[in-house]
Structure formats: C-alpha cells, structure tokens
Design an enzyme around this catalytic site. Sequence first.
Site, PDB file in Angstrom:
ATOM      1  N   ARG A 225       0.943  -0.883   0.127  1.00 16.77           N
ATOM      2  CA  ARG A 225      -0.006   0.145   0.012  1.00 16.77           C
ATOM      3  C   ARG A 225       1.090   1.252  -0.029  1.00 16.77           C
ATOM      4  NH1 ARG A 225      -2.552  -4.093   1.745  1.00 16.77           N
ATOM      5  NH2 ARG A 225      -5.037  -4.217   2.066  1.00 16.77           N
TER       6      ARG A 225
ATOM      7  N   GLY B 188      -1.287 -11.887  -5.030  1.00 19.00           N
ATOM      8  CA  GLY B 188      -2.636 -11.492  -5.373  1.00 19.00           C
ATOM      9  C   GLY B 188      -2.790 -10.018  -5.216  1.00 19.00           C
TER      10      GLY B 188
ATOM     11  N   ARG C 220      -6.380 -17.869  -9.558  1.00 24.87           N
ATOM     12  CA  ARG C 220      -7.150 -17.320  -8.207  1.00 24.87           C
ATOM     13  C   ARG C 220      -8.364 -16.343  -9.058  1.00 24.87           C
ATOM     14  NH1 ARG C 220      -3.005 -15.056  -4.005  1.00 24.87           N
ATOM     15  NH2 ARG C 220      -4.995 -14.832  -2.862  1.00 24.87           N
TER      16      ARG C 220
ATOM     17  N   ASP D   5      -4.734 -15.052   7.173  1.00 19.94           N
ATOM     18  CA  ASP D   5      -3.376 -15.582   7.087  1.00 19.94           C
ATOM     19  C   ASP D   5      -2.699 -16.429   8.032  1.00 19.94           C
ATOM     20  OD1 ASP D   5      -3.684 -14.219   4.520  1.00 19.94           O
ATOM     21  OD2 ASP D   5      -2.633 -12.454   4.928  1.00 19.94           O
TER      22      ASP D   5
ATOM     23  N   LYS E 116      -6.448 -19.192  -1.902  1.00 18.29           N
ATOM     24  CA  LYS E 116      -5.000 -18.368  -1.702  1.00 18.29           C
ATOM     25  C   LYS E 116      -4.223 -19.037  -2.569  1.00 18.29           C
ATOM     26  CE  LYS E 116      -6.736 -15.777   1.641  1.00 18.29           C
ATOM     27  NZ  LYS E 116      -6.841 -14.457   1.340  1.00 18.29           N
TER      28      LYS E 116
ATOM     29  N   ARG F 281      -5.392 -24.088   0.562  1.00 18.60           N
ATOM     30  CA  ARG F 281      -4.590 -24.129   1.760  1.00 18.60           C
ATOM     31  C   ARG F 281      -5.329 -25.248   2.898  1.00 18.60           C
ATOM     32  NH1 ARG F 281      -2.661 -17.978   3.080  1.00 18.60           N
ATOM     33  NH2 ARG F 281      -0.669 -18.020   1.707  1.00 18.60           N
TER      34      ARG F 281
ATOM     35  N   ARG G  39       3.069 -19.809   3.119  1.00 15.68           N
ATOM     36  CA  ARG G  39       2.519 -20.025   4.508  1.00 15.68           C
ATOM     37  C   ARG G  39       2.503 -21.546   4.734  1.00 15.68           C
ATOM     38  NH1 ARG G  39       1.985 -14.627   6.059  1.00 15.68           N
ATOM     39  NH2 ARG G  39       0.975 -13.448   4.371  1.00 15.68           N
TER      40      ARG G  39
HETATM   41  C1  S3P Z   1      -4.211  -8.896   1.984  1.00 16.64           C
HETATM   42  C2  S3P Z   1      -5.671  -9.242   2.358  1.00 16.64           C
HETATM   43  C3  S3P Z   1      -5.823 -10.722   2.380  1.00 16.64           C
HETATM   44  C4  S3P Z   1      -4.853 -11.565   2.848  1.00 16.64           C
HETATM   45  C5  S3P Z   1      -3.757 -11.258   1.809  1.00 16.64           C
HETATM   46  C6  S3P Z   1      -3.219  -9.831   2.157  1.00 16.64           C
HETATM   47  C7  S3P Z   1      -4.282  -7.525   1.704  1.00 16.64           C
HETATM   48  O1  S3P Z   1      -6.520 -11.137   1.147  1.00 16.64           O
HETATM   49  O2  S3P Z   1      -5.181 -12.911   2.690  1.00 16.64           O
HETATM   50  O3  S3P Z   1      -2.366 -12.050   2.375  1.00 16.64           O
HETATM   51  O4  S3P Z   1      -3.058  -7.177   1.896  1.00 16.64           O
HETATM   52  O5  S3P Z   1      -5.220  -6.885   1.442  1.00 16.64           O
HETATM   53  P1  S3P Z   1      -8.054 -11.313   0.774  1.00 16.64           P
HETATM   54  O6  S3P Z   1      -8.348  -9.876   0.596  1.00 16.64           O
HETATM   55  O7  S3P Z   1      -8.220 -11.801  -0.366  1.00 16.64           O
HETATM   56  O8  S3P Z   1      -8.694 -11.881   1.806  1.00 16.64           O
END
Ligand code: S3P
Length: 436
Positions: free
Chosen positions: A30, A98, A126, A317, A343, A347, A396
């Site tokens: 971010r 992701g 995904r 997570d 994920k 998982r 993980r």
């Molecule tokens: C994340 C949100 C989560 C998390 C990922 C990081 C983020 O995913 O599992 O490791 O940085 O916004 P989801 O938004 O798919 O739940």
Amino acid sequence: MPSFSATTITPGRRLQGRLHVPGDKSISHRYAMLAALAEGRSTLTQFAPGADCQSTIACLRQLGVDVQEGPPGTVTVLGRGLGRLRSSSQPLDAGNSGTTMRLLAGILAGHAFRSTLTGDDSLSRRPMRRVIDPLGRMGARIESDDGRPPLTVHGAALHGIDYQPEVPSAQVKTAVVLAGLHAEGVTSVVEPAPTRDHTERAIVAFGGRVACDGLRMSVPGGQRLSSQSLSVPGDFSSAAFWLVAAAALPGSRIAVDDVGLNPSRTALLGVLRRFGARVEVEVTGDEAGEPRGTITVEADRAGTLHIGPEEVPGLIDELPAIGALAAHGGEVTVHGAAELRVKESDRIAALVAGFRALGINADEHPDGFIVQGPAAGAARPRRPHGGTADACGDHRMAMAFAIAALAAEAPSTILGADAVAISYPGFFDILDRLVV
Ligand code: S3P
C-alpha cells in the site's frame, strides 16, 4: 514454476529468543502504491523484503515510477501524482502476489490506457471477478480468462459507486477504494465483515481523506496525495509462526519486537490465550496510524480451539499457523474458511495432506479443517512420525509445516521450502537460531 528445493526440519523441544520480523507485506504494498500516486519523493524504511513486494515495485517501475532501493529495507519512490502513471507496452507481472494484481487493477482502472496483468501458475488460478465486477461498474472494462488472470484492464474515466462485496476481502475493498481515488464523486464500500484496514490508515497518512463508519468506508475522488517518510512495522503474519511455535512447545518463550499491532490483524493473540498460552503485548509506538510494539508468548498448556466463520476474516493469513499449533498437542477445528481454498494454494487441501504426510491427525471439511495433536491425557502420547510434506509453492504452507514438523520424533522434509521467500526470506535460518 514447480520448485524442487527441500529443507530438513529436525525435531525441536522448545523455542527461545528475541527477534525482529520482516516489514509488513500488506502495508508495504500500500505504501509503495500510494507513494507512486502521491506528489513528491517518499522514503519507506523496513519495507517488506519478500518477492511479493518486489513484484509491486517492478510493476510500478514499468508504469513509469522512479523507485530506488537501498540501503537494505529502504525504498525511495518518486511519485507521479494521481492518475499520472504511464502505460507499459509489456505485461505487468504480479508474480505470486494477489495483492499486487488486485490493487493495481484498481489503480489502472482509472488510467485511460490498456494494461495487462499476469502472474505465476498459482496466481493464474485465483479468482478475479471480485475486482472485475466492481471496477466494471465504475466504468472500466477488464478482460480475463473466465474470471482468472491474465487481466487486460481498459482504464477509463470512472464514477463513484456504492459497493457491497460478497466476500470479506481487504484486497477487494482496497482495489475499489484505489479506483475511487481516481473517480468522479464518492466511492463507498460496505464490507460483509471487518477486514484489515491498512488502506484506510495509509490514505490518511499520505494526506488523503477517508470516511469510516462501521463497515462502510468512503473516499472522494480527485484528491491530492502528498509524499511521506514512513517506516513499516514488522509483519504480524510472519511473527505468527514464532508466536504459535512458542505457544505450542512447552518451556518456550519468544519475544518479537517492533511488530505491527493493528487490531484488524492481531486476533491470533486472543486465540493463543484461549489455547492456553501466556501472551503479553507492549505498545511502543504508532506511526502513520499503525501501532507497533513487542509481543511475548510463553507456552503453558494445550487446549481445544474452535474457530468459526465470524473469526475467519481477522485470522485469514494465520489459519495455517493455527493448524500447526495442534500438531504439538490439543485440538483445532476451523469452519467458515472456504476462502482458504483460493489462496496461494488450496490451503485446506495442502495443509491436511502435508500434516498427514508428517503423521499428524488432520481432516478436511469443505470450509475448514480439524487437527488433533498427540493426546494430552495419554500415558505415553505418540509423537507424529515425521515425513515429507509438500508446500505446494505456498509460503505459508512451508512455514506451517516447519513449525508442525518440530513435533515429530524424526527429521522431516519440506518440499518447495524456498516459497518462504515470498514473505519471509531467511525464515529457516531464524528457526535454527530459535530452536534449543
Ligand atoms: C491482503 C488481504 C487478504 C490476505 C492477503 C493480503 C491484503 O486477502 O489474505 O494475504 O494485503 O489486503 P483477501 O483480501 O483475499 O482476503
């Protein structure tokens, strides 16, 4: 790409020590993206060292952002200003990340050019409709392979929407909000359940405006963001593996310093207390609205844990690590966590298969799993025999298997152990240092 790396884990009796963990991955993504959209030069320290955040940096560079790295952990970003990224003639490779793909899709939706986002084999499986649909409603057009990557984003002039995602997902919320910064009018997201709120805090830190009211958050479009100097707290989700190991192995005591304590991330601490561990938290600071401090965990007893759907978004997570808790004793049941199947790996399937290969009692449910440790009451509890567990390319999973394998009576092998480099380069060296 399949990985052929393997690491051996020797059984361990307890963990002892004090450490720092790498910078938070969610926050680093971010900060890098908001710094790119801000005006001026931002300096980010303790930036996450893993491959995922490197993917974000590489994509931003391709979009015309000057990003310099060094000294270690320091990233300098020369922001281009909101809506001023440059188109890339080459596909943007999000690798395994992701977060990179979904968040960048939000930003690129507001840039009036065409971009292609690709990823590795895992990311290519995904689900992306969760961002394609809302960004489409805002005015962008996104082509995909039946809802999966690669994504071709045709950016456009966006308008604000009021959006209620079906799944609780901080990535979806953030993609819509980042698009909203580029849109005309106000964009709101009403979440089905609270998720990590780093985006809300980070936009404010970069001088932007966000309104939060319960599960609703709104951003006005057309804001200006200003460059910042920020340090990233340690990643709670990386610390989780040590905290779990300390809670699981009798006689252990681990302290993690300068770790992020944002309450939307720390639900694991309550879970460890319920399990029977002693947990202490000392808040030592707050930067950019992100509290940080020291967490100390000591093992006491092994309990029985039930994790239900309402707890899952706050632990999303940490669930693989929580599974590893029960490998040492006690019992953990998780329900309402079908999201785990989409994920970096499935998982639920990967965890149960890996644990069984190590000799740990584990079973799958459609939306969760159960792990049962050696019976605490038994006169001579049988330790898992150890074996070979496949991390399925998932960072993980590799770390959860390492912590679980400490419980075995013989050395175990983790296939694809190098996946830890996604979020925690050096994880196995630290494990060696902490096990006594
Ligand atoms: C994340 C949100 C989560 C998390 C990922 C990081 C983020 O995913 O599992 O490791 O940085 O916004 P989801 O938004 O798919 O739940």
